[in-house]
Design a protein around this motif. Structure first.
Motif, PDB file in Angstrom:
ATOM      1  N   GLU A   1       3.972  11.994  -1.231  1.00 46.11           N
ATOM      2  CA  GLU A   1       2.515  11.861  -1.148  1.00 46.11           C
ATOM      3  C   GLU A   1       1.997  10.769  -2.081  1.00 46.11           C
ATOM      4  O   GLU A   1       1.153   9.965  -1.699  1.00 46.11           O
ATOM      5  CB  GLU A   1       1.834  13.194  -1.482  1.00 46.11           C
TER       6      GLU A   1
ATOM      7  N   ASP B   1       3.322   7.411  -0.673  1.00 50.72           N
ATOM      8  CA  ASP B   1       3.081   7.233   0.764  1.00 50.72           C
ATOM      9  C   ASP B   1       4.383   6.975   1.522  1.00 50.72           C
ATOM     10  O   ASP B   1       4.504   6.031   2.303  1.00 50.72           O
ATOM     11  CB  ASP B   1       2.079   6.095   0.997  1.00 50.72           C
TER      12      ASP B   1
ATOM     13  N   ASN C   1      -3.357   5.394  -3.959  1.00 47.93           N
ATOM     14  CA  ASN C   1      -3.055   6.812  -3.755  1.00 47.93           C
ATOM     15  C   ASN C   1      -3.366   7.635  -4.995  1.00 47.93           C
ATOM     16  O   ASN C   1      -3.888   8.750  -4.894  1.00 47.93           O
ATOM     17  CB  ASN C   1      -1.593   7.003  -3.371  1.00 47.93           C
TER      18      ASN C   1
END
Length: 64
Positions: A59, A62, A5
């Motif tokens: 974010e 996740d 990410n």
């Protein structure tokens, strides 16, 4: 998931590892280690990442 990410968010923002490391005040090798899952940033460094990318922890990690 964190490392993947982190790299995805960085590339989406069109920033190099060096640019992000400079914004965070860490060596580029330290930042690269985070993206390669060799090390994890401290809580303070995670907070700085969230501010640099203007995202929330959900974010970055996740979390749904």
């Amino acid at each position: 998931i964190f490392a993947k990410n982190l790299k995805t968010i960085r590339t989406f923002n069109k920033l190099s590892q060096k640019q992000v490391a400079d914004k965070l005040g860490v060596p580029v090798s330290t930042y690269a280690n985070w993206e390669q899952s060799r090390r994890m940033p401290s809580i303070n460094e995670i907070y700085k990442l969230l501010k640099v990318f203007e995202i929330d922890a959900n974010e970055l990690f996740d979390i749904n």
